[in-house]
Write an enzyme that holds these catalytic residues in place. Sequence first.
Site, PDB file in Angstrom:
ATOM      1  N   HIS A 118     117.155  81.500  46.116  1.00 45.61           N
ATOM      2  CA  HIS A 118     117.113  80.251  45.355  1.00 45.61           C
ATOM      3  C   HIS A 118     117.974  80.456  44.120  1.00 45.61           C
ATOM      4  CE1 HIS A 118     115.664  76.798  43.145  1.00 45.61           C
ATOM      5  NE2 HIS A 118     115.064  76.386  44.235  1.00 45.61           N
ATOM      6  N   ARG A 176     117.599  70.424  38.541  1.00 50.04           N
ATOM      7  CA  ARG A 176     119.001  70.025  38.668  1.00 50.04           C
ATOM      8  C   ARG A 176     119.114  68.633  39.279  1.00 50.04           C
ATOM      9  NH1 ARG A 176     120.740  74.117  42.365  1.00 50.04           N
ATOM     10  NH2 ARG A 176     118.612  74.905  42.349  1.00 50.04           N
TER      11      ARG A 176
END
Lengths: 546, 251
Positions: free
Chosen positions: A319, A339
Site C-alpha cells: 500500500h 488521496r
Amino acid sequence: MYPQSMQESIKRLDATRDARIKQGKIPLLGPEPKKELLHGFHPDYIQSSMRALSVGPNKGDQTPHEIADVLEAWPLADASRFDPAHPKFDVDVLVIGAGGAGVSAALVAAEHGAKVLTVTKLRIGDANTMMAQGGIQAADKANDSPERHYLDVLGGGHFKNVPELARALVSDAPGVIEWLEELGVMFDKEADGTMMTIHGGGTSRKRMHAARDYTGAEIMRTLRDEFRNRQLELVEYCVAVELLTDEKGACTGAAFVNLETQEHFTIRAKTTIIATGGCGRLHVQGFPCTNHYGATADGLVLAYRAGAKLGFIDTIQYHPTGAAYPEQIFGLLITEKVRGVGAHLVNAEGNRFIYELESRDVTASAIIRECKGRNLGVTTPTGRFGVWLDTPLIEVLKGPGAVKKNLPAMYHQYERFGIYMDKEPILTYPTQHYQNGGIIIKDSGETGVKNLYAAGEVAGGIHGRNRLMGNSLLDILVFGKRAGSAAAEAAKLVTLDGSGFKHVTAFESELKAASVPTERRSPMLLPEYRRDEFKTPLPFAALGCE
Amino acid sequence: MAERSQKSEARSKKAEVTDTKKPDSSSLITIYFMGQAYQVPKDLTIMKAMEYAGFRFIRGCGCRGGFCGACGTVFRTKDSYKLKVGLACQTVVEDGMYLTQIPFYPANKKDYDIAKEPANTQVLVRFYPEVMRCIACNSCTKICPQDIDVMGYINAAIRGDIAKVADMSFDCIMCGLCASRCPAEIVHYNVGLLARRLYGAKVAPKSPHLAERMKEIKAGKFEPGLDKLCKMDEKELSVLFYDPKTRDVEP
C-alpha cells in the site's frame, strides 16, 4: 507534535500548497514510464527476494522467500494425534475462516439448505475485512458500466487477470451493494439516495462506495450480526493445521487444534471452503504490514499440500501509504481515501512527484523512488523516511471540517499521538498490504482439489498482478457468496468414503527429496513478536501457543 | 555480490517490524500486567510492551490497528485512583501503569430478522428494554476508547431516534468496555448495531441508480460487451485502456 527537524519540511509543504492547487492533475503515466518505474523500484522486481519452489504444484515458480518458507515446510502438527475416522463434527459445508469471505460464504451456504460449520483461528470478524477503510467498488451509476469496471480491473492487474474471475467480480458488484444495503450497511449517500462515490487509484469512474472510513468494519459487523441472528454454528480459537483427503485426493474436511486447550480434533465435511485471508504477517522483504494479527497464509499452506495450484504468488501489494510516523503506528494503513478526497503526496522539498491516484503498485514505487532513488524523503528521528500526505489541503478543497467528516477513524488515530491532520500533514511510506495472488479458483470458487473451495484474499487470479482499491471488499463478498452457493450445492452430491492424511505423506516425501530442513514447520498460525530469548523451541511452539 | 547484499539488507529489515531491537536500558520503565511488574521500553504501545515482556497473544490481540476491539485495556497510572482505558494496540505505556485486558465480555444480544423489523420508535426499546434503566451516570461515555458519546446515543435510543443512534454510534468498534462499566447492565454497542442496521436497511433513502443498474444486469445488458472484452488479448485491452477516447477518466 512533530519534532523541529520535520517541521522545517512542513513549512516548505505549506508554502507550496497554493501553487500545487493551481498545478492541477499530474498526467497519468503511459505504459513505458510505468514499466520503467515498476522495474526500478517496486519490491516485486527485486530478484534476490525470491526463489523457485522446490516442491508441490508450483514447483519451479519464483516465490518470495517468506512465502516459500511456509510452503516448503514440514507439517506443524503431528498427524498421529488426530483421528479422522471419528470426527468431532460432521457437516455438509465446512468454512475455515470467519472474515468477510467466510461469513458471507456461510450465510449463503445455509440459505441453500446446507448444514454449515464455520471454524476460525481467532474471533468471528477478526480479519483484514474489519480494517478496510476506503471503500468498495461497484459500477452502479449511469456514467459507468461493468464493462468499464472490467477494463479498469484488467489495466490495474497489468492484463494478467483470469478473465472469467474479473468478469464475475464486476458483474456481481452492484448486486453485492444491494445485498449489503438490505442487510443494513450504512453507505454514504446524498439526501436523494444517490451514493456518494469517489475515485480510487486506477479507476476511470467514481465508483468507490464508502461508509465513512469504516467501510470494512461496517460491512463486517453487519455480516457478523446477521450470522449470529441466524444462529449459524461457529467454533472460535480453533485453527486448521491440515486438510483431510480421501483415497482419490478429494477434500473431506480438516484437522484442527484448539489454541486455548490444545485439543486436537477433526471435522468431516462434504465440501470445504478455505477463507483464511492473506499473508501480511509473513512480512515479505521485512516490510511492516497493515494486516490483521492472524494473516499468516495458513490456508495457502494447507491447500498447497493437498495439491491446489497457486497463481500470482510472486506479487505482493504494497500500500503506498503506511504510517511512517509516529513510531507507535509505523506501518499502519493510511487509507487511499485520503488521496481520494484530494490530499497530495509531497516530498521533503514541498513538491508533488506522481499523480496520487495511479494504481497502487505505481504510486508505491514512486514513493520508494522519491525516498531511495532521489533522496527527497523526509527523515524521522528514528531514522525512517517517508513522504508527506498533505491532509490540510482537504480542508482547503472541501471546506473546514472535511477531514473529520470524511476520515473520522484516521483523525482519531493521529489525534491520539497529538497530530491533528486537518492542520498538519502526515508522513507515509509503503507497507505490505495485500496478497495479489493465491489459490487459483474458477468463478464458482472451486480450486484444483475436488470438493475444496477458496474465497477472499487466499484466492488468486481475480486481480492479476495488482489489485485496485475497493476491489478487495468486493472480491470477498462476490466470491464468498459464489463459493458458499457452489459448495452447498456440490455437497448434495457428495458421498464421503474414508478420510486421512495421504496427501500429507506424499508431500513429505517431496520435502525429503528436496532436503527441506525438518525444523522448518508450517502453517505459522500466529506471528512471533517476542524477543529471541522468549521464543519457544518445538514442540510447544509448534502449536503456536504455550 | 550485489544480489547478496540486497538480500541481507532485506533480511536485516526484520528488526524494524519485530521491535526486538535491544533497547537502551536507561529508557526502561516498570509497568504491571495484572499486578506483575515488567521492565519495558518507554515508547512502546501496551501490546508491543507485553510482547517485549514475553507474552504471546491468543486473545486480546486482533487487527493491531484500532479497528477490531479485541484489545480493550483498563489501567490506572501511578498515584491516581482514576480508571482509564485504551486499546492496547494504540496506547503508549507509562511508568507505573497498572493494567489488565478485557478481551471478552458476556454481552446480551438479541436475535432479529432485520428484513421483518419495522424501523419505528419502539423497536430499540422492545429488543433492549434495559436502556430505560440508564441512570445517566455517563460511565459509558467516559470509558469509550473511541470518544463516542455513548450515553448520548442511549438517550436517543430511549427516544426511539434510530437515525441519531446510528449516526452517533457509528465509530463503535464493539470492544465492550462501555458494557463493562454500566450499572444498568446495558449493552450499548448492540443497541447501536441494531439501530445502524435498521437505518441502513430501512431509513436511508434508496439509490435510484442502483435499482436501475440491477434491472439492466438482470436483462443481460452488459453480457455482449463483457463477452467481447473477455476474449481480448493483452494487446487489444492495452489499446483500449490507454486510449482516452475508449477509457476517459471522470474528472
